[in-house]
Structure formats: structure tokens, C-alpha cells
Design a protein around this motif. Structure first.
Motif, PDB file in Angstrom:
ATOM      1  N   MET A 235       9.552  40.935  -1.391  1.00 48.03           N
ATOM      2  CA  MET A 235      10.042  40.272  -0.275  1.00 48.03           C
ATOM      3  C   MET A 235      11.520  40.473  -0.420  1.00 48.03           C
ATOM      4  SD  MET A 235       8.659  38.532   1.986  1.00 48.03           S
ATOM      5  CE  MET A 235       7.263  37.543   1.142  1.00 48.03           C
ATOM      6  N   ASN A 236      12.239  41.051   0.546  1.00 44.62           N
ATOM      7  CA  ASN A 236      13.882  41.408   0.640  1.00 44.62           C
ATOM      8  C   ASN A 236      14.546  40.149   1.043  1.00 44.62           C
ATOM      9  OD1 ASN A 236      13.158  43.984  -0.342  1.00 44.62           O
ATOM     10  ND2 ASN A 236      12.649  44.768   1.422  1.00 44.62           N
ATOM     11  N   LYS A 237      15.087  39.362   0.146  1.00 45.09           N
ATOM     12  CA  LYS A 237      15.735  38.085   0.502  1.00 45.09           C
ATOM     13  C   LYS A 237      17.259  38.503   0.016  1.00 45.09           C
ATOM     14  CE  LYS A 237      12.254  34.630  -0.097  1.00 45.09           C
ATOM     15  NZ  LYS A 237      11.947  33.335  -0.627  1.00 45.09           N
ATOM     16  N   LEU A 238      18.032  37.986   0.878  1.00 42.59           N
ATOM     17  CA  LEU A 238      19.592  38.200   0.880  1.00 42.59           C
ATOM     18  C   LEU A 238      20.517  36.965   0.479  1.00 42.59           C
ATOM     19  CD1 LEU A 238      22.104  40.072   1.307  1.00 42.59           C
ATOM     20  CD2 LEU A 238      21.764  39.268   3.653  1.00 42.59           C
ATOM     21  N   ALA A 239      21.191  37.057  -0.382  1.00 43.58           N
ATOM     22  CA  ALA A 239      22.204  35.849  -0.888  1.00 43.58           C
ATOM     23  C   ALA A 239      23.563  36.394  -0.561  1.00 43.58           C
ATOM     24  CB  ALA A 239      21.930  35.431  -2.301  1.00 43.58           C
ATOM     25  N   PHE A 240      24.465  35.520  -0.064  1.00 48.43           N
ATOM     26  CA  PHE A 240      25.906  35.754  -0.079  1.00 48.43           C
ATOM     27  C   PHE A 240      26.568  34.878  -1.245  1.00 48.43           C
ATOM     28  CE2 PHE A 240      26.016  36.279   5.089  1.00 48.43           C
ATOM     29  CZ  PHE A 240      25.705  37.598   4.746  1.00 48.43           C
ATOM     30  N   ILE A 241      27.368  35.719  -2.064  1.00 50.34           N
ATOM     31  CA  ILE A 241      28.035  34.669  -2.935  1.00 50.34           C
ATOM     32  C   ILE A 241      29.643  35.034  -2.768  1.00 50.34           C
ATOM     33  CG2 ILE A 241      26.027  35.074  -4.573  1.00 50.34           C
ATOM     34  CD1 ILE A 241      27.413  37.299  -5.821  1.00 50.34           C
ATOM     35  N   PHE A 242      30.241  33.938  -3.159  1.00 52.28           N
ATOM     36  CA  PHE A 242      31.750  33.877  -3.033  1.00 52.28           C
ATOM     37  C   PHE A 242      32.456  33.762  -4.239  1.00 52.28           C
ATOM     38  CE2 PHE A 242      29.502  32.512   0.731  1.00 52.28           C
ATOM     39  CZ  PHE A 242      30.136  33.131   1.840  1.00 52.28           C
ATOM     40  N   PRO A 243      33.478  34.343  -4.620  1.00 50.69           N
ATOM     41  CA  PRO A 243      34.323  34.234  -5.798  1.00 50.69           C
ATOM     42  C   PRO A 243      35.132  33.277  -5.839  1.00 50.69           C
ATOM     43  CG  PRO A 243      35.402  35.740  -4.296  1.00 50.69           C
ATOM     44  CD  PRO A 243      34.173  35.467  -3.550  1.00 50.69           C
ATOM     45  N   GLY A 244      35.545  32.805  -7.118  1.00 54.04           N
ATOM     46  CA  GLY A 244      36.440  31.787  -7.414  1.00 54.04           C
ATOM     47  C   GLY A 244      38.025  32.161  -7.887  1.00 54.04           C
ATOM     48  N   GLN A 245      38.624  31.213  -8.414  1.00 54.88           N
ATOM     49  CA  GLN A 245      39.957  31.825  -8.849  1.00 54.88           C
ATOM     50  C   GLN A 245      40.195  32.682  -9.777  1.00 54.88           C
ATOM     51  OE1 GLN A 245      42.319  28.199  -8.955  1.00 54.88           O
ATOM     52  NE2 GLN A 245      44.145  28.891 -10.081  1.00 54.88           N
TER      53      GLN A 245
ATOM     54  N   GLU B 257      29.580  41.953  12.535  1.00 53.20           N
ATOM     55  CA  GLU B 257      29.305  43.300  12.365  1.00 53.20           C
ATOM     56  C   GLU B 257      27.983  43.810  12.050  1.00 53.20           C
ATOM     57  OE1 GLU B 257      31.664  45.805  13.288  1.00 53.20           O
ATOM     58  OE2 GLU B 257      32.799  44.030  13.848  1.00 53.20           O
ATOM     59  N   THR B 258      27.151  42.804  11.605  1.00 58.96           N
ATOM     60  CA  THR B 258      25.851  43.051  11.263  1.00 58.96           C
ATOM     61  C   THR B 258      25.035  42.057  11.636  1.00 58.96           C
ATOM     62  OG1 THR B 258      25.619  41.964   9.186  1.00 58.96           O
ATOM     63  CG2 THR B 258      26.900  44.368   9.199  1.00 58.96           C
ATOM     64  N   ASP B 259      23.547  42.145  11.558  1.00 61.46           N
ATOM     65  CA  ASP B 259      22.677  41.078  11.814  1.00 61.46           C
ATOM     66  C   ASP B 259      22.227  40.414  10.626  1.00 61.46           C
ATOM     67  OD1 ASP B 259      22.411  41.657  14.547  1.00 61.46           O
ATOM     68  OD2 ASP B 259      20.898  43.190  14.277  1.00 61.46           O
ATOM     69  N   LEU B 260      22.782  40.690   9.451  1.00 62.09           N
ATOM     70  CA  LEU B 260      22.582  39.936   8.128  1.00 62.09           C
ATOM     71  C   LEU B 260      22.511  38.485   8.166  1.00 62.09           C
ATOM     72  CD1 LEU B 260      24.216  42.395   5.707  1.00 62.09           C
ATOM     73  CD2 LEU B 260      21.802  42.267   6.293  1.00 62.09           C
ATOM     74  N   VAL B 261      21.287  38.128   7.758  1.00 60.62           N
ATOM     75  CA  VAL B 261      21.531  36.296   7.499  1.00 60.62           C
ATOM     76  C   VAL B 261      20.915  36.111   6.189  1.00 60.62           C
ATOM     77  CG1 VAL B 261      20.348  34.427   8.283  1.00 60.62           C
ATOM     78  CG2 VAL B 261      20.927  36.111   9.875  1.00 60.62           C
ATOM     79  N   PRO B 262      21.945  35.406   5.371  1.00 59.32           N
ATOM     80  CA  PRO B 262      21.414  35.200   4.013  1.00 59.32           C
ATOM     81  C   PRO B 262      20.115  34.079   4.052  1.00 59.32           C
ATOM     82  CG  PRO B 262      23.221  33.889   4.527  1.00 59.32           C
ATOM     83  CD  PRO B 262      22.951  34.723   5.586  1.00 59.32           C
ATOM     84  N   SER B 263      19.256  34.197   2.806  1.00 52.29           N
ATOM     85  CA  SER B 263      18.379  33.112   2.579  1.00 52.29           C
ATOM     86  C   SER B 263      18.972  32.169   1.831  1.00 52.29           C
ATOM     87  CB  SER B 263      17.337  33.644   1.650  1.00 52.29           C
ATOM     88  OG  SER B 263      16.479  34.667   2.390  1.00 52.29           O
TER      89      SER B 263
ATOM     90  N   GLY C  70      13.191  34.822  -5.142  1.00 50.64           N
ATOM     91  CA  GLY C  70      12.809  35.865  -4.467  1.00 50.64           C
ATOM     92  C   GLY C  70      14.047  36.723  -3.843  1.00 50.64           C
ATOM     93  N   ILE C  71      15.361  36.607  -4.379  1.00 49.36           N
ATOM     94  CA  ILE C  71      16.573  36.946  -3.713  1.00 49.36           C
ATOM     95  C   ILE C  71      16.446  38.585  -4.347  1.00 49.36           C
ATOM     96  CG2 ILE C  71      18.990  37.438  -3.898  1.00 49.36           C
ATOM     97  CD1 ILE C  71      17.915  35.356  -1.829  1.00 49.36           C
ATOM     98  N   SER C  72      16.620  39.566  -3.396  1.00 45.67           N
ATOM     99  CA  SER C  72      16.572  41.097  -4.122  1.00 45.67           C
ATOM    100  C   SER C  72      17.960  41.762  -3.741  1.00 45.67           C
ATOM    101  CB  SER C  72      15.381  41.777  -3.539  1.00 45.67           C
ATOM    102  OG  SER C  72      15.407  41.647  -2.044  1.00 45.67           O
ATOM    103  N   SER C  73      18.846  41.275  -2.946  1.00 45.95           N
ATOM    104  CA  SER C  73      19.893  41.754  -2.748  1.00 45.95           C
ATOM    105  C   SER C  73      21.013  40.619  -2.541  1.00 45.95           C
ATOM    106  CB  SER C  73      20.091  42.427  -1.105  1.00 45.95           C
ATOM    107  OG  SER C  73      19.070  43.579  -1.435  1.00 45.95           O
TER     108      SER C  73
END
Length: 427
Positions: free
Chosen positions: A1-11, A80-86, A268-271
């Protein structure tokens, strides 16, 4: 299963020039900077594009600046893309960026909050009283024991961030941090003092936490567009009413980043795409989950690295279990306008509990939902919407959101047109 996560950096990920390329190449990024600067009452572009590193590293400037660049990157990617994170997650300050991306906090409110957060954290401890250091190559239990031994005579040091199996960060009174660092170095660890203006994520930040709580208690939070992992639990928020407590605790408690990434892998996050300046979190993924495809996006040239993620998502199969999970999550987060207890019990509580029990059985058995079970989840959500008095436009937005996140357009094609009663396609 190809699930996507977005992650955000800190200080710590800030650098002079961050965000400039995005603003130059994408109008939507400029709009983010303009909105953030207007909310703050001063120009973030001045600090991010033309300032000095010393100016940009002032905590009360650093935090809204990084958040703004991160949200700009998020807006560009989703435009710019159709990407939607899980799911989404952010490291320390980055949790605010994650909450903005999920629609829980507006950008304007978030930059105002973290501007104060930075000031409160800076003012909590006098300069040079506290310190932080990164520790590499030492078991966390040993680091914890060394910190305990070094904490004496009113000076304390603790683990403030579990970044990966190979790296933790310690924080506290300068003398205790230096003593713990010397002991760990003697045991073979690599210890690097961090250039920070205050000792974050430890008890020395208690006053900042209490001041921040008061700010958060006056904040209005929206519904979760997708799950957001909390730093202090390493798990997604269950309810919006957890936000104030978790973001307050986050200031004094350790960041469970390694635990958060473990949760992502187990679900199941793979990307993963890191959105914001630098590549700190992308690099940590190599230690936390080397099999996950990780890339970063903070400048226009980084879009090339995102292409592989896009290709994976385009070929991904429908995520039927996530479909059930998201129906339940949206049911919980939807605002209620109906205070008839009997109607609420029959239209919300009873169907929700039935689907929740069904999900628990599926997760326990490791099975995949049938089309009938998915339809039952949809029917539950429709019942919740009707009972809570949800506007038709919001209902449709939520149904479309579920289909985007779970890639189930072909299973329920009529749902995109708002026709819930139509029979699902059997694949």
C-alpha cells in the motif's frame, strides 16, 4: 500500500534565503508570506531573504519564519500536484505547520501563536543558564541514566528529543548538560552542543508552557482534514479538545519523533515528503525507517525529487481500511448544531459505535473491509451529517476528501456527484 506522509521541520532548520525561491516562482507562496507578514505586523521576507543569520535565529522570529516557509512549500506542493497525505507530522515547532496543513489552525493564527511561543520560550530562562546537545551513537537508556546522574545541586538535564535510534537531544541547565555530555563522550558517544537561545523541551520551559496555554485556550480550532501526529504521544490526535493540552505539554516534554515515525511505518506509510527549509527530517528517516522513500521540498528544484512519490501515488491501490478510519474521524470532528439528545444518540452515537466496533474487529483480524462494510461507514457518516445539521456543501467536500485520501473514486464513482444511495462498483 503506497501511503504518503507530509512532515514539517522545527527550529534549527532556518537559513538566510529560505523561501525566496518559492516566492519568486509561485504566486501562492508569495500569498502565504503576505498573509503571515500581515498577521504579524512586520515583514518576514526582510528576515528570511535579506536578514542576517543572527537576526533570523532570534527564537521569536525563527519560529514564524520556518512555519511560513513550511506552509508555503505545502501550498505549492498541493497546488502543483494531486498529492494528498494519509497523515502529517511536524517536529516540535513543525507540529504547528502540520496543524495548519490539516486545516486545524489558520496560517494567520498559527504565526501569531508561534511568534509568542518563541518569545515565551526565550524569556523563560536567562541567557546562558540553559543548553542543549545532540548525542549520537548511544543507547537512549544509557543516556537517560547519565542525565539522571548529572542532575544534582539544583541543576537538571533530561532527554528532550528522541530523534532516531541513533540520535537523541539532551536539554537543561548548562552545567548539567556539559557534565552529561562529557560523561557520554567518555563512553564513546558523539556529543555536539547545539546553538540555541534556550533549553527547549525540559522543565526549565514550565513558565513558557503556562503562558502558551493561556494563548491556546483562546484559540478556535477547526476539524482535521487528515490525521496529525502529536509530538508528546507519538500518535495522531483523537479529538480537537486535545490540542491545547498537547501543545502546552510539548514545550516541557520530549519530542517523540522516532516513535511518531514508527507509528507511520506501522500504518503503511511508504513515502514521506519533508516540506520546509533544509533536509533534517528527511535525513533522520534513513535512521528511523530506511525502507521509506523520503525526499524534501523547500525550493522549486526539489520538485524533481517529488516525481517518484507522485508516480507511486498514481499507481497505488485503494486503501479500504483507511476509508473506514477517515469516515470515523470526520464524524467525530464535524461540528454539531443539533442538541436533541435522543436524535443525537440515534443519528450519531449508535451508528458511530457500530462502525467503530467493526473497525476494531478488522484491525484485530488484519482483514480488509468488504464493500458492504465501506458502505456502512458511508451511511454512518451521512447519518452524522444529517443529525448534526451539516451544510450540503461541507458534506460534499468531506466525501471528496475521503475519496482523495483513500483513492476510492472507482469504488464509489457516484459519491463525487453527491449520490450516496447509488450502488458501489465492485472491483
Amino acid at each position: 500500500m503506497n501511503k504518503l506522509a507530509f512532515i514539517f521541520p522545527g527550529q534549527g532548520s532556518q537559513y538566510v534565503g529560505m523561501g525566496k525561491d518559492l516566492v519568486h516562482n509561485y504566486p501562492i507562496a508569495r500569498e502565504v508570506f503576505e498573509e503571515a507578514s500581515e498577521a504579524l505586523g512586520f515583514s518576514l521576507e526582510k528576515y528570511c531573504f535579506d536578514g542576517t543569520m543572527e537576526e533570523l535565529s532570534q527564537t521569536e522570529i525563527t519560529q514564524p519564519a520556518i512555519l511560513t516557509v513550511s506552509v508555503a512549500a505545502f501550498k505549492v506542493i498541493t497546488n502543483e500536484t494531486d498529492l494528498v497525505p494519509s497523515l502529517v507530522a511536524g517536529h516540535s515547532l513543525g507540529e504547528y505547520s502540520a496543524l495548519v496543513s490539516a486545516g486545524v489552525i489558520s496560517l494567520a493564527d498559527a504565526v501569531r501563536l508561534v511568534h509568542k511561543r518563541g518569545r515565551f520560550m526565550q524569556e523563560a530562562v536567562e541567557q546562558n543558564v540553559g543548553a542543549m546537545a545532540a548525542v549520537y551513537g548511544m543507547d537512549k537508556e544509557i543516556v537517560r541514566e547519565v542525565c539522571l546522574s548529572a542532575s544534582k545541586d539544583g541543576h537538571e538535564v533530561v532527554i528532550s528529543s528522541y530523534n532516531s535510534p541513533e540520535q537523541v537531544v539532551i536539554s537543561g541547565h548548562r552545567l548539567a548538560v556539559e557534565q552529561a555530555g562529557a560523561s557520554l563522550t567518555g563512553m564513546g558517544a558523539k556529543v555536539i552542543p547545539l546553538r540555541v537561545s534556550a533549553p527547549f523541551h525540559c522543565a526549565l520551559m514550565a513558565s513558557a508552557g503556562e503562558r502558551m496555554r493561556k494563548e491556546l485556550e483562546g484559540q478556535v480550532f477547526g476539524s482535521f482534514t487528515y490525521p496529525v501526529i502529536s509530538n508528546v504521544t507519538g500518535r495522531p490526535y483523537d479529538r480537537s479538545d486535545e490540542i491545547v493540552q498537547n501543545l502546552t505539554d510539548q514545550i516541557t516534554l520530549p519530542v517523540l519523533w522516532s516513535e511518531s515515525m514508527k507509528y507511520a511505518v506501522e500504518h503503511g506509510i511508504s513515502s514521506v515528503i519533508e516540506l520546509g527549509p533544509q533536509t533534517v527530517l528527511r535525513n533522520l528517516m534513513k535512521q528511523n525507517a530506511p525502507d521509506i522513500h523520503a525526499c524534501s521540498f523547500g525550493e522549486s528544484k526539489d520538485l524533481k525529487a517529488v516525481q517518484e512519490v507522485i508516480a507511486k501515488q498514481q499507481t497505488a491501490e485503494p486503501d479500504k481500511l483507511l476509508f473506514i478510519i477517515r469516515c470515523l474521524a470526520i464524524a467525530v470532528c464535524t461540528r454539531n448544531t443539533n442538541w436533541d439528545n435522543e436524535a443525537y444518540t440515534k443519528g450519531v452515537i449508535e451508528p458511530y459505535r457500530k462502525v467503530q466496533h467493526m473497525l476494531e474487529e478488522l484491525e484485530s483480524s488484519g482483514g480488509q473491509p468488504t464493500m458492504e462494510q465501506m458502505r456502512e461507514a458511508l451511511t454512518m457518516l451521512q447519518s452524522v451529517f444529517t443529525t448534526k445539521g451539516t451544510e450540503k456543501e461541507e458534506q460534499q467536500e468531506r466525501f471528496e476528501q475521503i475519496q482523495r485520501e483513500t483513492r476510492t473514486w472507482e469504488l464509489f464513482p457516484q459519491l463525487a456527484e453527491g449520490i450516496l444511495e447509488a450502488e458501489p462498483v465492485v472491483l
